[in-house]
Design an enzyme around this catalytic site. Structure first.
Site, PDB file in Angstrom:
ATOM      1  N   SER A 208       0.851  -1.196   0.000  1.00  0.00           N
ATOM      2  CA  SER A 208       0.000   0.000   0.000  1.00  0.00           C
ATOM      3  C   SER A 208       0.880   1.236   0.000  1.00  0.00           C
ATOM      4  O   SER A 208       2.038   1.178   0.411  1.00  0.00           O
ATOM      5  CB  SER A 208      -0.868   0.008   1.252  1.00  0.00           C
ATOM      6  OG  SER A 208      -0.080   0.333   2.386  1.00  0.00           O
ATOM      7  N   ASP A 209       0.342   2.363  -0.444  1.00  0.00           N
ATOM      8  CA  ASP A 209       1.040   3.620  -0.226  1.00  0.00           C
ATOM      9  C   ASP A 209       0.967   3.902   1.281  1.00  0.00           C
ATOM     10  O   ASP A 209       0.166   3.284   1.993  1.00  0.00           O
ATOM     11  CB  ASP A 209       0.406   4.759  -1.036  1.00  0.00           C
ATOM     12  CG  ASP A 209       1.410   5.894  -1.253  1.00  0.00           C
ATOM     13  OD1 ASP A 209       2.403   5.971  -0.515  1.00  0.00           O
ATOM     14  OD2 ASP A 209       1.198   6.702  -2.174  1.00  0.00           O
TER      15      ASP A 209
END
Ligand code: NAG
Ligand code: NAG
Length: 816
Positions: A305-306
């Site tokens: 994920s960011d």
């Protein structure tokens, strides 16, 4: 003379520094896992280097408890002491050099800094795939060296290959530009350089980010904000607004660089983005993660994920009603690792509540642990690349490549009356003016490392010597030590300089320093203004509000040009395009050079180009729009295609037909190249797959679905002769565009191939280009389906045009 006597000392000093550094490094770090001296892990199958990795991974997962598993789902993965496994920080960055932006990497001790290459937009301008890969190799050498010294991880969340869709985007500088094919080739080349080519083994693991349709920081108060999660992941931003992306734009624009990164570059990771696409957060969307990245593209690696984007879609976007559901959605969608604490806090409960099965968690761990094993992390003390140490960071060869990359990335936009290159005989005294004329950190843009100041002393001595040697022997440059060379210092190697800031800073709010600058230009043989932007104007979290030079910069340039005794040259530093129509049209401004953010050696490269020891060959990787373009153009409108009825101009050279300041692909040279087509087919038959009848094709329109064609290696081979008819050796980039037969879904032209060649003066070189028919000549219809339009495709290479007719082959032809 002074240099002759100084040089042995310089050499000795360098040797001493690298010697003492390497002797400090000692025998390297303790193994991450599978220490041979640890009796508890000795003989465990997951530590057996001879077993296949899938078996080792399975063994390890079988030994973990659910609680232990949950703590491996986050960037700072916990240690599992009972199995002899240490904690691991997954988050490191290496966008254009090893960087300390992520917590996995730090500088200090034996590693005061790393080689800082030009910002990616500048490196992209070289259109040189060999260079892109070479930079990746150097960066991964430095990364491994720093890993060995305990200063870095082995998993780097680079490159950023989102399309530079809107010229205002603050992170456009981090990307390879607006063209999907260039971005995809850049991704594949840089990733290959980083990851190495040792089969399934990884030198370091790269990650292509941010998937997908992420290219907006903060526009007009649009719903974006700093997200301060419980833990300090405050550096990144998020916006809760969903972006609307058509299937058509997704397939032929946003997906392309990522698909090429995964399929051609074999990247070991993809990062999903903060934003929602069409109502679903990308990190919770099984269509994006499981179906596309892993299913269709067959990612061999992990999806991350960011930073804190799972927490963001729960806390800020309120996408689910409980945190356990948010965790379950992410993992079920195909997310394997959370940059952030969220999955570590809530996955175990999600399993206990039956929202998620332990098998789903296992599947995520298979993907992360496999990458760690491919990196050699579970191989005990016998680490690959174990020989790399401090001497391999900022080595002379690496610094030379940083300089070479900057030289190749500079783009000559204007050269009226061939005033450039300057002559070190005629232009002995030069006024060097402007807020970017003596900058260092500005040159490396964002997501940068820091070149060590330790080396600065060496650099200075070297610099003085270069200057002396240049004047005595009129030779080119000596390499510079790891450290910065500002434009002023670079120009100082060729000429006597009079330095004036002109503006106090980039904002250039007043004209207090104007007169001194104007005076200096009256006294000099030539005037070089180094203007443009910096991270106060465009950055992560900061989109631009306009395309003009900030504050009163333009006024300074015009006034200086008016007064200057010699020719005036404008050098621009910026990531995004600048509307410099005033300078383009002003005959007193003889030349314009765009330097992007040229990295640690940028000033030396600028001087080399201005004085002609380097012949510029860079091309713009994005359109330079006039300021008018952004009037009434919301950054939030993601549509690529123009819509004349809605007065929507469209985006990038593929869809925007309006006026430009400088077009995509523009860039001049000190020599002149002529292209001619030597051979090219005029008709190419496209065989249809066995189940189709040609009859159906003509009935259903004039564009065959790619899935109905026998694509294989079906390609269009073109031979082009490139002749250097000028008097200087130079590198030439062939940009091959195709203009598909007219149709409402087609871009009006698209880049189908590019090739860079070095051609000595007065010689000719034949260049072979293969255009893959299904991949490159297809267009995407409104439902996102890729089709090959039958009929005349116009191939453009510079001024030359060639028409190729694609014809569906009937069954009879296929059989014959
Ligand atoms: C034509 O296409 C349709 C739909 O794709 C298919 O059902 C049909 O069998 C095809 N006809 C022939 C003659 O191949
Ligand atoms: C591409 O870059 C490499 C590495 O710097 C260089 O050796 C080569 O000459 C460049 N190619 C051209 C055509 O300029």
């Amino acid at each position: 003379m002074a240099c002759d006597t100084l040089f042995p000392y310089l050499l000795l000093l360098s040797l001493l520094i690298s010697f003492s550094a390497s002797s400090l490094a000692g025998a390297g770090r303790a193994p991450f896992a599978c220490d041979q001296n640890d009796a508890t892990t000795k003989g465990l199958p997951f530590c057996q280097v001879s077993l296949p990795i899938p078996e080792r991974v399975k063994d390890l997962i079988g030994k973990l408890t659910l609680q232990e598993k949950a703590k491996l789902l986050i960037n700072n993965a916990a240690a599992v002491p009972r199995l002899g496994i240490k904690g691991y920080e997954w988050w490191s960055e290496a966008l254009h050099g090893v960087s300390n932006v992520g917590p996995g990497t730090e500088f200090g001790g034996d590693f005061p800094g790393a080689t800082s290459f030009p910002q990616v937009i500048t490196t992209a301008s070289s259109f040189n795939e060999t260079l892109w890969e070479a930079i990746g190799r150097v960066v991964s050498d430095e990364a491994r060296a720093m890993y060995n010294g305990g200063m870095a991880g082995l998993t780097f969340w680079s490159p950023n290959v989102n399309i530079f869709r809107d010229p205002r985007w603050g992170r456009g500088q981090e990307t390879p530009g607006e063209d999907p094919v260039v971005a995809g080739k850049y991704a594949a080349s840089y990733v290959r350089g980083l990851q190495g080519t040792d089969g399934d083994r990884l030198k370091v693991a790269a990650s292509c980010k941010h998937f997908t349709a992420y290219d907006l920081e903060n526009w007009n108060g649009v719903d974006r904000f700093h997200f301060n999660a419980e833990v300090s992941f405050s550096m990144e931003l998020s916006h809760s607004e969903t972006v609307h992306v058509s299937k058509q734009d997704m397939e032929d624009t946003f997906d392309v660089p990522f698909r090429m990164c995964v399929k051609d570059g074999n990247v070991a990771s993809v990062m999903c983005s903060y934003n929602q696409v069409n109502g679903v957060p990308t990190c919770a969307d099984p269509n994006i993660l499981k179906k596309t990245i892993r299913g269709q593209w067959r990612l061999n690696g992990y999806i991350v994920s960011d930073c804190d984007s799972v927490g963001v879609y729960y806390n800020a976007q309120h996408y689910t009603s409980t945190p356990e559901e948010a965790a379950a959605d992410a993992i079920k969608a195909g997310l394997d690792l959370d940059c952030g604490p969220f999955l570590g806090l809530h996955s175990e409960d999600a399993v206990k509540r039956g929202l998620l099965s332990e098998v789903d968690v296992n599947n995520a761990l298979v993907n992360t642990l496999t990458v760690q094993m491919r990196l050699g992390l579970f191989d005990g003390p016998a680490q690959p690349y174990g020989n790399l140490g401090p001497k391999d960071v900022c080595s002379p060869a690496h610094q030379e490549l940083a300089l070479e990359a900057a030289r190749q990335g500079l783009v000559l936009l204007k050269n009226h009356g061939s005033v450039l290159p300057l002559s070190h005989i005629r232009h002995r005294t030069v006024a060097v003016i402007g807020p970017n004329s003596d900058v260092t950190v500005t040159m490396i843009g964002n997501y940068a490392g820091k070149p060590p100041s330790l080396f600065f002393f060496l650099f200075l001595l070297n610099h003085i010597c270069s200057l002396v040697l240049y004047n005595f022997f009129a030779v080119g440059q000596l390499g510079v030590a790891c450290g910065y060379t500002s434009p002023l210092q670079g120009i100082g190697i060729y000429a006597k300089t009079i330095h004036q800031q002109g503006c106090e800073d980039i904002a250039c709010g007043d004209d207090k320093l104007f007169n001194a600058a104007i005076d200096s230009s009256r006294q000099a043989d030539a005037t070089i203004l180094v203007m443009g932007l910096d991270q106060s104007i465009e950055a992560e979290a900061r989109d631009r509000t306009g395309l003009l030079l900030p504050g009163r910069q333009q006024e300074l340039v015009s006034k200086v040009a008016m007064a200057s005794r010699g020719p005036t040259i404008l050098v621009l530093m910026s990531g995004g395009p600048i509307d410099v129509t005033f300078a383009k049209n002003d005959p007193r401004i003889a030349a314009i050079l765009w330097a992007g953010y040229p990295g640690q050696a940028g000033g030396a490269a600028i001087a080399d180009v201005l004085y002609g020891t380097t012949n510029p060959g860079g091309k713009l990787p994005m359109t330079w729009y006039p300021q008018d373009y952004i009037t009434n153009l919301p950054m939030t409108n993601m549509a690529m295609r123009s819509s004349p009825s809605k007065r929507y101009p469209g985006r990038t050279y593929r869809f925007y037909k309006g006026p430009v300041v400088y077009p995509f692909g523009h860039g001049m040279s000190y020599t002149h190249f002529l292209n001619t087509i030597a051979t090219a087919p005029t008709v190419v038959a496209v065989p249809l797959d066995g189940h189709r009848r040609a009859g159906n094709v003509t009935v259903s329109g004039k564009a065959i679905k790619v899935t109905h064609a026998r694509c294989g290696r079906l390609s269009l081979g073109i031979q082009v002769d490139v002749k250097n008819v000028g008097s200087k050796d130079g590198s030439h980039t062939l940009l091959i565009f195709s203009k598909p037969p007219a149709g409402h879904w087609a871009p009006h032209k698209q880049l189908v191939a590019f090739k860079k060649v070095h051609v000595p003066a007065g010689t000719q070189q034949r260049v072979g280009i293969n255009i893959h028919v299904c991949k490159s000549l297809s267009v995407v219809d409104r439902s996102g389906i890729r089709r090959i339009p039958m009929g005349d495709h116009n191939i453009h290479i510079g001024d030359i045009k060639h028409s190729v007719s694609l014809q569906a082959a009937t069954l009879g032809v296929i059989k014959s």
